[in-house]
Design an enzyme around this catalytic site. Structure first.
Site, PDB file in Angstrom:
ATOM      1  N   TYR A   1       0.887  -1.169   0.000  1.00  0.00           N
ATOM      2  CA  TYR A   1       0.000   0.000   0.000  1.00  0.00           C
ATOM      3  C   TYR A   1       0.921   1.214   0.000  1.00  0.00           C
ATOM      4  O   TYR A   1       2.089   1.089  -0.361  1.00  0.00           O
ATOM      5  CB  TYR A   1      -0.879  -0.129   1.261  1.00  0.00           C
ATOM      6  CG  TYR A   1      -1.957   0.893   1.473  1.00  0.00           C
ATOM      7  CD1 TYR A   1      -2.904   1.170   0.496  1.00  0.00           C
ATOM      8  CD2 TYR A   1      -2.053   1.563   2.697  1.00  0.00           C
ATOM      9  CE1 TYR A   1      -3.901   2.099   0.734  1.00  0.00           C
ATOM     10  CE2 TYR A   1      -3.054   2.485   2.929  1.00  0.00           C
ATOM     11  CZ  TYR A   1      -3.978   2.752   1.946  1.00  0.00           C
ATOM     12  OH  TYR A   1      -4.960   3.664   2.181  1.00  0.00           O
TER      13      TYR A   1
ATOM     14  N   ARG B   1      -5.801  10.118 -10.831  1.00  0.00           N
ATOM     15  CA  ARG B   1      -5.048  10.832  -9.779  1.00  0.00           C
ATOM     16  C   ARG B   1      -4.542   9.804  -8.776  1.00  0.00           C
ATOM     17  O   ARG B   1      -5.083   9.655  -7.686  1.00  0.00           O
ATOM     18  CB  ARG B   1      -5.969  11.877  -9.120  1.00  0.00           C
ATOM     19  CG  ARG B   1      -5.241  12.951  -8.387  1.00  0.00           C
ATOM     20  CD  ARG B   1      -5.711  13.082  -6.963  1.00  0.00           C
ATOM     21  NE  ARG B   1      -5.661  11.819  -6.233  1.00  0.00           N
ATOM     22  CZ  ARG B   1      -6.093  11.644  -4.998  1.00  0.00           C
ATOM     23  NH1 ARG B   1      -6.664  12.622  -4.358  1.00  0.00           N
ATOM     24  NH2 ARG B   1      -5.988  10.476  -4.390  1.00  0.00           N
TER      25      ARG B   1
ATOM     26  N   LYS C   1      -5.529  -1.975  -2.204  1.00  0.00           N
ATOM     27  CA  LYS C   1      -6.604  -1.672  -1.243  1.00  0.00           C
ATOM     28  C   LYS C   1      -7.362  -2.945  -0.869  1.00  0.00           C
ATOM     29  O   LYS C   1      -7.676  -3.177   0.292  1.00  0.00           O
ATOM     30  CB  LYS C   1      -7.606  -0.688  -1.866  1.00  0.00           C
ATOM     31  CG  LYS C   1      -7.077   0.718  -1.955  1.00  0.00           C
ATOM     32  CD  LYS C   1      -7.506   1.534  -0.761  1.00  0.00           C
ATOM     33  CE  LYS C   1      -6.769   2.856  -0.754  1.00  0.00           C
ATOM     34  NZ  LYS C   1      -7.239   3.839   0.164  1.00  0.00           N
TER      35      LYS C   1
ATOM     36  N   GLU D   1     -11.748   5.018  -5.898  1.00  0.00           N
ATOM     37  CA  GLU D   1     -10.395   5.262  -5.423  1.00  0.00           C
ATOM     38  C   GLU D   1      -9.586   6.047  -6.453  1.00  0.00           C
ATOM     39  O   GLU D   1      -9.565   5.680  -7.636  1.00  0.00           O
ATOM     40  CB  GLU D   1      -9.736   3.875  -5.216  1.00  0.00           C
ATOM     41  CG  GLU D   1      -8.528   3.887  -4.387  1.00  0.00           C
ATOM     42  CD  GLU D   1      -8.787   4.307  -2.958  1.00  0.00           C
ATOM     43  OE1 GLU D   1      -9.695   3.783  -2.313  1.00  0.00           O
ATOM     44  OE2 GLU D   1      -8.050   5.183  -2.481  1.00  0.00           O
ATOM     45  N   ASP D   2      -8.985   7.127  -6.028  1.00  0.00           N
ATOM     46  CA  ASP D   2      -8.046   7.891  -6.860  1.00  0.00           C
ATOM     47  C   ASP D   2      -8.626   8.375  -8.190  1.00  0.00           C
ATOM     48  O   ASP D   2      -7.959   8.315  -9.228  1.00  0.00           O
ATOM     49  CB  ASP D   2      -6.748   7.086  -7.064  1.00  0.00           C
ATOM     50  CG  ASP D   2      -5.904   7.087  -5.786  1.00  0.00           C
ATOM     51  OD1 ASP D   2      -6.337   7.708  -4.795  1.00  0.00           O
ATOM     52  OD2 ASP D   2      -4.834   6.474  -5.768  1.00  0.00           O
TER      53      ASP D   2
ATOM     54  N   ASP E   1     -13.149   6.664  -0.992  1.00  0.00           N
ATOM     55  CA  ASP E   1     -12.232   6.595   0.142  1.00  0.00           C
ATOM     56  C   ASP E   1     -11.404   7.869   0.307  1.00  0.00           C
ATOM     57  O   ASP E   1     -11.104   8.281   1.423  1.00  0.00           O
ATOM     58  CB  ASP E   1     -11.301   5.390  -0.007  1.00  0.00           C
ATOM     59  CG  ASP E   1     -10.494   5.171   1.256  1.00  0.00           C
ATOM     60  OD1 ASP E   1     -11.110   5.062   2.330  1.00  0.00           O
ATOM     61  OD2 ASP E   1      -9.251   5.160   1.185  1.00  0.00           O
ATOM     62  N   ASP E   2     -11.043   8.508  -0.805  1.00  0.00           N
ATOM     63  CA  ASP E   2     -10.208   9.720  -0.717  1.00  0.00           C
ATOM     64  C   ASP E   2     -10.971  10.842  -0.016  1.00  0.00           C
ATOM     65  O   ASP E   2     -10.373  11.692   0.640  1.00  0.00           O
ATOM     66  CB  ASP E   2      -9.790  10.183  -2.116  1.00  0.00           C
ATOM     67  CG  ASP E   2      -9.150   9.049  -2.881  1.00  0.00           C
ATOM     68  OD1 ASP E   2      -8.158   8.504  -2.390  1.00  0.00           O
ATOM     69  OD2 ASP E   2      -9.675   8.670  -3.956  1.00  0.00           O
TER      70      ASP E   2
ATOM     71  N   ASN F   1       0.702  13.455   2.025  1.00  0.00           N
ATOM     72  CA  ASN F   1       1.588  12.327   1.700  1.00  0.00           C
ATOM     73  C   ASN F   1       2.339  12.633   0.408  1.00  0.00           C
ATOM     74  O   ASN F   1       1.859  13.408  -0.401  1.00  0.00           O
ATOM     75  CB  ASN F   1       0.744  11.062   1.471  1.00  0.00           C
ATOM     76  CG  ASN F   1       0.064  10.609   2.730  1.00  0.00           C
ATOM     77  OD1 ASN F   1       0.650  10.591   3.788  1.00  0.00           O
ATOM     78  ND2 ASN F   1      -1.204  10.237   2.597  1.00  0.00           N
TER      79      ASN F   1
HETATM   80  P1  NAD Z   1      -6.617  17.384  -4.017  1.00  0.00           P
HETATM   81  O1  NAD Z   1      -5.816  17.535  -5.246  1.00  0.00           O
HETATM   82  O2  NAD Z   1      -8.050  17.037  -4.124  1.00  0.00           O
HETATM   83  O3  NAD Z   1      -6.519  18.751  -3.170  1.00  0.00           O
HETATM   84  C1  NAD Z   1      -5.374  19.520  -2.990  1.00  0.00           C
HETATM   85  C2  NAD Z   1      -5.793  20.886  -2.514  1.00  0.00           C
HETATM   86  O4  NAD Z   1      -4.637  21.640  -2.150  1.00  0.00           O
HETATM   87  C3  NAD Z   1      -6.517  21.720  -3.563  1.00  0.00           C
HETATM   88  O5  NAD Z   1      -7.644  22.307  -2.973  1.00  0.00           O
HETATM   89  C4  NAD Z   1      -5.524  22.814  -3.915  1.00  0.00           C
HETATM   90  O6  NAD Z   1      -6.141  24.031  -4.249  1.00  0.00           O
HETATM   91  C5  NAD Z   1      -4.782  22.957  -2.620  1.00  0.00           C
HETATM   92  N1  NAD Z   1      -3.472  23.592  -2.794  1.00  0.00           N
HETATM   93  C6  NAD Z   1      -2.553  23.384  -3.744  1.00  0.00           C
HETATM   94  N2  NAD Z   1      -1.496  24.206  -3.561  1.00  0.00           N
HETATM   95  C7  NAD Z   1      -1.765  24.926  -2.468  1.00  0.00           C
HETATM   96  C8  NAD Z   1      -1.074  25.955  -1.776  1.00  0.00           C
HETATM   97  N3  NAD Z   1       0.121  26.375  -2.181  1.00  0.00           N
HETATM   98  N4  NAD Z   1      -1.643  26.473  -0.673  1.00  0.00           N
HETATM   99  C9  NAD Z   1      -2.850  26.053  -0.250  1.00  0.00           C
HETATM  100  N5  NAD Z   1      -3.549  25.094  -0.869  1.00  0.00           N
HETATM  101  C10 NAD Z   1      -3.021  24.547  -1.964  1.00  0.00           C
HETATM  102  O7  NAD Z   1      -5.865  16.320  -3.139  1.00  0.00           O
HETATM  103  P2  NAD Z   1      -6.435  15.529  -1.867  1.00  0.00           P
HETATM  104  O8  NAD Z   1      -6.985  14.230  -2.272  1.00  0.00           O
HETATM  105  O9  NAD Z   1      -7.296  16.438  -1.077  1.00  0.00           O
HETATM  106  O10 NAD Z   1      -5.083  15.215  -1.071  1.00  0.00           O
HETATM  107  C11 NAD Z   1      -4.302  16.267  -0.535  1.00  0.00           C
HETATM  108  C12 NAD Z   1      -3.186  15.707   0.328  1.00  0.00           C
HETATM  109  O11 NAD Z   1      -3.743  15.015   1.427  1.00  0.00           O
HETATM  110  C13 NAD Z   1      -2.277  14.708  -0.398  1.00  0.00           C
HETATM  111  O12 NAD Z   1      -0.960  14.914  -0.042  1.00  0.00           O
HETATM  112  C14 NAD Z   1      -2.738  13.390   0.139  1.00  0.00           C
HETATM  113  O13 NAD Z   1      -1.693  12.450   0.169  1.00  0.00           O
HETATM  114  C15 NAD Z   1      -3.167  13.747   1.541  1.00  0.00           C
HETATM  115  N6  NAD Z   1      -4.120  12.780   2.065  1.00  0.00           N
HETATM  116  C16 NAD Z   1      -3.866  12.197   3.272  1.00  0.00           C
HETATM  117  C17 NAD Z   1      -4.710  11.244   3.785  1.00  0.00           C
HETATM  118  C18 NAD Z   1      -4.424  10.637   5.124  1.00  0.00           C
HETATM  119  O14 NAD Z   1      -3.589  11.114   5.820  1.00  0.00           O
HETATM  120  N7  NAD Z   1      -5.102   9.602   5.526  1.00  0.00           N
HETATM  121  C19 NAD Z   1      -5.831  10.858   3.058  1.00  0.00           C
HETATM  122  C20 NAD Z   1      -6.095  11.469   1.828  1.00  0.00           C
HETATM  123  C21 NAD Z   1      -5.229  12.434   1.340  1.00  0.00           C
END
Ligand code: NAD
Length: 590
Positions: A121, A174, A192, A264-265, A287-288, A427
């Site tokens: 994973y 994605r 997953k 997913e993704d 899940d995201d 991440n």
């Molecule tokens: P996403 O692409 O849907 O969202 C990213 C967001 O960040 C967008 O709203 C974008 O506008 C914003 N962004 C980009 N640059 C920026 C900046 N300079 N300042 C402020 N905001 C900015 O992605 P996502 O699915 O929401 O995932 C985001 C992060 O969260 C990833 O790194 C992902 O790995 C992490 N994540 C962690 C977990 C967990 O910890 N369990 C779960 C899901 C996602």
């Protein structure tokens, strides 16, 4: 679709498995014979086949004469694993094992889930997806393309299992933080679903990974001779929507309305849209968005046990306003409403910053989802200024902007709050908003920290050691999957995710909290998933969401009876029996 009590039954075209609830022993009846038995990962036990089984299944002589138990096979796998030179080799090795001997594969994962989870994973599955064409050995899962429109139902007929309870689907647009990987994204549903079994105990044959290949925008892949997917740009618009509609209908018609479909993704543009389109029609979740929400809210609920406050006492600033942020914010809202606040009051407590700055009313670039959280406030661009101005009690980083929580921000948080909540969820580790060490150091150990990727424990100069919590989605989705399929839920409401979050937070002990952990140890994840599944089942019956009749009186026993065992089963073959006194039986008793 009804499941028997205390009797789990699984069928495929040639094999039936019966588990007796009373003795716990599992027997397999199979029509498969000879070489095919040793090449079938569901049936294969390697040298653990007994002499009787070898004779009766027609594989005598196809194996070395020695008999080796699963325990010893495990040792052999672990030794081989230790000899691999890097994580990608380890991934390939484990996938090879999954292709050869499923029971042994899951036995290996269960032997040390903390060690193997990062390989099958995140983060290593990401690397594997990037190299999928190169490391490709055997197909796993179902590949449906945009050109299969009109024929998806017949493609599903090609899948050998009839009793599918959980589907995990991606279109590869994605993949983690790696962007569009097209068909190479198949590694994600495969990984997953491996966790559905390893953490949640769902039988692997009931799980189906699906890739919906509509093309890719990834020029490097389009030119790569080893790329395994369609070689054209993504098809979008009506044709894409028709494919998704047909897929959802075909899965539900073939496997039932209670067959779980996990998204997913998918890219932002499709993720929210498809979730709202299908959530009340099918048994589905993203899940995201929702899994992330539940794990983050569980972390917050555990943090509230430290701050001795309610959710509605908090002002929360999100860095990022994408899938993760929106999902978490919606679930926080639900938790606050449950405490008695109106939606309007809750919305005032949740602030978001995206790449254009603070999300305020009248600003440009506001999607439908962002507008909901837009505040009546002057525009602000800089996160440090936002934090200074709003004095939040919690900041949550989900924008994948490394180091976004500067020393200044963390120190400011520590000056406004006795116990500031700082979640750096982006991440992989290189994208985290701050490290665990920075959080604990700049807050003098007062920060309540959780991260998306694992961080090592931190010891401060005064000798105190903190164990940062990892908000891993694997705490949630296997338990949710097991729970909703165990009682045949048809629509997965956000209340189910809040129930899961509350149950997870309750499983954190006082000792865990004192050490800085906001989640139970990953090593206990099987137990955690089972407990979550039982809570979800109870909730589903209470709220008339479950369709399995009659309602099992002992929910825990019911859920447990559905779970997979990594123990090898005994084969029962009734066609031919070797005489007890035959020379071969005698020689093998020696
Ligand atoms: P996403 O692409 O849907 O969202 C990213 C967001 O960040 C967008 O709203 C974008 O506008 C914003 N962004 C980009 N640059 C920026 C900046 N300079 N300042 C402020 N905001 C900015 O992605 P996502 O699915 O929401 O995932 C985001 C992060 O969260 C990833 O790194 C992902 O790995 C992490 N994540 C962690 C977990 C967990 O910890 N369990 C779960 C899901 C996602």
């Amino acid at each position: 679709m009804a499941h028997g009590h205390g009797l789990a039954r699984r069928e495929s075209a040639r094999t039936e498995m019966h588990k007796s609830g009373e003795s716990g022993k599992t027997f397999v009846y199979t029509k498969t014979r000879g070489y095919d038995v040793t090449r079938n990962p569901h049936l294969n036990k390697g040298m653990a086949f007994s002499l009787e089984e070898r004779q009766q299944l027609g594989i005598h002589g196809l194996l070395p004469p020695c008999f080796i138990s699963q325990d010893v096979q495990l040792l052999r796998v672990l030794r081989n694993y230790d000899m691999k030179k890097d994580d990608l080799d380890r991934y390939v090795f484990l996938m090879g094992l999954q292709d050869r001997s499923e029971k042994l594969f899951y036995r290996v994962l269960s032997s040390d889930i903390e060690r193997f989870m990062p390989i099958i994973y995140t983060p290593i599955v990401g690397l594997a997806c990037q190299q999928y064409g190169l490391i490709f050995r055997r197909p796993r899962g179902l590949f449906i393309t945009i050109h299969d429109r009109g024929h998806i139902a017949s493609l599903l007929q090609n899948w050998p299992e009839k009793d599918i309870r959980a589907v995990c689907v991606t279109d590869g647009e994605r993949i983690l933080g790696l962007g569009d990987l097209g068909s190479n994204g198949m590694g994600i549903p495969v990984g997953k679903l491996a966790l559905y079994t390893a953490c949640g105990g769902m039988p692997p044959q009931q799980c189906l990974p699906v890739m919906l290949d509509v093309g890719t925008e990834n020029e490097t892949l389009l030119k790569d001779p080893l790329y395994i997917g369609l070689r054209h740009k993504r098809v979008r618009g009506q044709a894409y929507d028709d494919l998704l509609d047909e897929f959802m209908t075909a899965v539900s018609e073939r496997y039932g309305m209670d067959c779980l479909i996990q998204f997913e993704d998918f890219a932002n543009i499709n993720a929210f849209r498809l979730l709202s389109k299908y959530r009340n029609k099918y048994c589905t979740f993203n899940d995201d968005i929702q899994g992330t929400a539940a794990v983050a809210v569980a972390g917050l609920l555990a943090a509230l046990r430290i701050t001795k406050t309610k959710m509605c006492n908090h002002t929360i600033v999100f860095q990022g306003a994408g899938e993760a942020a929106m999902g978490i914010a919606e679930l926080i809202l639900m938790a606050m409403k449950k405490e008695g606040l109106t939606e309007e009051e809750c919305l005032k407590k949740i602030w978001m910053v995206d790449s254009k700055g603070l999300i305020v009313k009248g600003r440009d670039h506001l999607t439908h989802e962002k507008k909901r959280f837009a505040q009546e406030h002057p525009q602000m661009k800089n996160l440090e200024d936002v934090v200074r101005k709003l004095k939040p009690t919690a900041i949550i980083g989900v924008a994948a902007v490394a180091g976004a929580f500067s020393e200044q921000i963390i120190r400011d948080m520590a000056s406004f709050n006795e116990r500031p909540i700082i979640f750096a969820l982006s991440n992989p580790t290189s994208k985290a908003e701050c490290t665990a060490e920075q959080c604990y150091t700049f807050t003098e150990g007062r920060g309540i920290f959780a991260s998306g990727s694992p961080f090592d424990p931190v010891t401060l100069p005064d000798g105190r050691t903190f164990y940062p919590g990892q908000g891993n989605n694997a705490y949630i989705f296997p338990g949710v999957g097991l729970g909703v399929t165990a009682c045949a839920v048809r629509h997965i409401s956000d209340e189910i995710f809040l129930t899961a979050a509350e149950a997870l937070a309750q499983l954190v002990t006082e000792k865990d909290l004192a050490e800085g952990r906001l989640y139970p140890p990953l090593s206990s994840i099987k137990d955690v998933s089972l407990k979550l599944a039982v809570k979800i089942t109870e909730f589903a019956y209470e709220h008339h969401l479950a369709t399995l009749c009659p309602e099992p009186s002992d929910k825990q026993a019911h859920v447990r009876s559905l779970t997979y065992s990594t123990d090898y089963e005994e084969f029962v073959v009734d066609s031919y029996h070797w005489p007890e006194d035959s020379a071969i039986m005698q020689s093998c008793k020696l």
